[in-house]
Scaffold this motif. Structure first.
Motif, PDB file in Angstrom:
ATOM      1  N   HIS A   1       1.615  -2.526  -5.084  1.00 23.70           N
ATOM      2  CA  HIS A   1       0.153  -2.593  -5.026  1.00 23.70           C
ATOM      3  C   HIS A   1      -0.477  -1.480  -4.179  1.00 23.70           C
ATOM      4  O   HIS A   1      -1.630  -1.584  -3.773  1.00 23.70           O
ATOM      5  N   PHE A   2       0.294  -0.413  -3.940  1.00 19.60           N
ATOM      6  CA  PHE A   2      -0.269   0.758  -3.281  1.00 19.60           C
ATOM      7  C   PHE A   2      -0.807   1.700  -4.343  1.00 19.60           C
ATOM      8  O   PHE A   2      -0.299   1.744  -5.471  1.00 19.60           O
TER       9      PHE A   2
ATOM     10  N   PRO B   1      -2.531  12.468  -8.775  1.00 13.01           N
ATOM     11  CA  PRO B   1      -1.468  11.503  -8.494  1.00 13.01           C
ATOM     12  C   PRO B   1      -1.025  11.570  -7.034  1.00 13.01           C
ATOM     13  O   PRO B   1      -1.083  12.628  -6.396  1.00 13.01           O
ATOM     14  N   CYS B   2      -0.586  10.449  -6.505  1.00 11.65           N
ATOM     15  CA  CYS B   2       0.054  10.397  -5.199  1.00 11.65           C
ATOM     16  C   CYS B   2       1.162   9.360  -5.280  1.00 11.65           C
ATOM     17  O   CYS B   2       1.250   8.601  -6.247  1.00 11.65           O
ATOM     18  N   MET B   3       2.003   9.310  -4.275  1.00 16.08           N
ATOM     19  CA  MET B   3       3.151   8.410  -4.321  1.00 16.08           C
ATOM     20  C   MET B   3       2.808   7.060  -3.723  1.00 16.08           C
ATOM     21  O   MET B   3       2.250   6.978  -2.627  1.00 16.08           O
ATOM     22  N   CYS B   4       3.155   6.019  -4.445  1.00 19.91           N
ATOM     23  CA  CYS B   4       2.990   4.673  -3.898  1.00 19.91           C
ATOM     24  C   CYS B   4       4.171   4.375  -2.973  1.00 19.91           C
ATOM     25  O   CYS B   4       5.090   5.189  -2.828  1.00 19.91           O
ATOM     26  N   ARG B   5       4.154   3.216  -2.355  1.00 25.69           N
ATOM     27  CA  ARG B   5       5.213   2.880  -1.416  1.00 25.69           C
ATOM     28  C   ARG B   5       6.576   2.819  -2.111  1.00 25.69           C
ATOM     29  O   ARG B   5       7.593   3.257  -1.552  1.00 25.69           O
ATOM     30  N   CYS B   6       6.607   2.271  -3.321  1.00 31.79           N
ATOM     31  CA  CYS B   6       7.868   2.196  -4.074  1.00 31.79           C
ATOM     32  C   CYS B   6       8.467   3.593  -4.286  1.00 31.79           C
ATOM     33  O   CYS B   6       9.674   3.805  -4.108  1.00 31.79           O
ATOM     34  N   GLU B   7       7.607   4.518  -4.682  1.00 32.49           N
ATOM     35  CA  GLU B   7       8.079   5.869  -4.970  1.00 32.49           C
ATOM     36  C   GLU B   7       8.530   6.579  -3.701  1.00 32.49           C
ATOM     37  O   GLU B   7       9.502   7.339  -3.717  1.00 32.49           O
ATOM     38  N   ILE B   8       7.823   6.337  -2.600  1.00 29.72           N
ATOM     39  CA  ILE B   8       8.220   6.928  -1.311  1.00 29.72           C
ATOM     40  C   ILE B   8       9.580   6.399  -0.890  1.00 29.72           C
ATOM     41  O   ILE B   8      10.455   7.154  -0.456  1.00 29.72           O
TER      42      ILE B   8
ATOM     43  N   GLY C   1     -11.293   2.454  -9.199  1.00 26.64           N
ATOM     44  CA  GLY C   1     -10.925   3.193 -10.397  1.00 26.64           C
ATOM     45  C   GLY C   1      -9.656   3.999 -10.239  1.00 26.64           C
ATOM     46  O   GLY C   1      -9.396   4.906 -11.033  1.00 26.64           O
ATOM     47  N   LEU C   2      -8.845   3.648  -9.231  1.00 26.62           N
ATOM     48  CA  LEU C   2      -7.602   4.372  -8.979  1.00 26.62           C
ATOM     49  C   LEU C   2      -6.416   3.550  -9.452  1.00 26.62           C
ATOM     50  O   LEU C   2      -6.374   2.327  -9.290  1.00 26.62           O
ATOM     51  N   LEU C   3      -5.453   4.232 -10.034  1.00 19.97           N
ATOM     52  CA  LEU C   3      -4.257   3.569 -10.532  1.00 19.97           C
ATOM     53  C   LEU C   3      -3.431   3.037  -9.369  1.00 19.97           C
ATOM     54  O   LEU C   3      -3.192   3.736  -8.382  1.00 19.97           O
ATOM     55  N   CYS C   4      -2.981   1.787  -9.488  1.00 13.96           N
ATOM     56  CA  CYS C   4      -2.178   1.152  -8.445  1.00 13.96           C
ATOM     57  C   CYS C   4      -0.837   0.712  -9.022  1.00 13.96           C
ATOM     58  O   CYS C   4      -0.732   0.380 -10.216  1.00 13.96           O
TER      59      CYS C   4
END
Length: 270
Positions: free
Chosen positions: A36-37, A53-60, A28-31
């Protein structure tokens, strides 16, 4: 306190960025639809679980790239302000022909070990031995490490003083740099006026214990045994603070110098 955190967590969750390819996984978490992180995570605060919210790999990666670009722009600005001659910005150790291997090694080691409490480096010897080249290389190398630097001459500083309404600000600005390199020191006129400027430059760095690189055509005998009082008070500070390097490759053992000076030289190369 819990109510405040509830409001913050809710607002943060609602603000989670989405695009057409984002999706929710089995938890149930947004990816992120690209890497796909997960772009959300769950934390427990006050015995309550929240989705934030947390940062995905793209955002990092995007964040890191922007930081690298900001750092590169900062270094470019520092380098531009470090030299009056734009050509000096490209004078680096990589173009060293290594004809003076001893001086090259000492300069490289100084730059490699540079810190805000580094000793001074005094490069002396005849013209054409590479002193100014290596002083410039050192400035560019420490700038690459994120330090500020300025390479200048006494004549250039004298012109700044002449044009300044507040002369103290000229010295204060000079002392704000992590490294100051003074080229061809003592090639200026040997007058009371110029000697006072030289003394102020040396003294402000001496009292603040901030690093300097100095190049000069004077001999070691002149430095150790000055001919007049004005130069004596300048030379004594340089002698106390500096690692002395003969750019001509002579006096490598520094037989005429103190044992502590030989130890500092060996420490630099170690």
């Amino acid at each position: 306190m819990k109510a405040t955190f509830d409001a913050i967590a809710k607002k943060s969750a609602e603000a989670a960025q989405t695009n057409d390819r984002d999706y929710f996984n089995e938890k149930g978490l947004l990816c992120c639809g690209k890497c796909h992180f997960e772009k959300q995570c769950r934390v427990v605060v006050f015995e309550t679980e929240y989705t934030v919210p947390c940062m995905c790999r793209c955002e990092i990666e995007e964040r890191d790239l922007k930081e690298k670009m900001r750092q590169a722009e900062r270094i470019a600005d520092i380098r531009k302000n470090a030299f009056s001659d734009p050509v000096s910005q490209s004078v680096i150790f990589d173009i060293d022909d290594n004809k003076n291997s001893e001086l090259s090694l000492a300069a490289r080691k100084y730059a490699e070990k540079f810190g805000k409490e580094s000793k001074w480096l005094f490069l002396y010897g005849r013209c054409g031995t590479g002193k100014s080249f290596f002083a410039t290389c050192i400035c560019n190398a420490v700038i690459d490490k994120g330090f500020t630097a300025r390479q200048t001459t006494v004549s250039e500083i004298e012109r700044e003083l002449w044009a300044a309404d507040n002369k103290a600000s000229v010295y204060d600005r000079l002392n704000s740099y992590d490294l100051v390199a003074i080229d061809d020191l003592f090639s200026e006129r040997d007058t009371e006026y110029m000697n006072e400027i030289v003394y102020n430059i040396i003294d402000i760095r001496y009292r603040s214990r901030r690093p300097m690189v100095i190049t000069s055509n004077i001999t070691i005998e002149e430095l150790v045994h000055p001919q007049n009082i004005s130069r004596h008070r300048i030379y004594s500070r340089i002698y106390q603070m500096s690692i002395l390097i003969n750019a001509e490759g002579k006096d490598r053992r520094f037989k005429a110098l103190k044992e502590t000076m030989r130890e500092e030289y060996e420490k630099l190369l170690g």
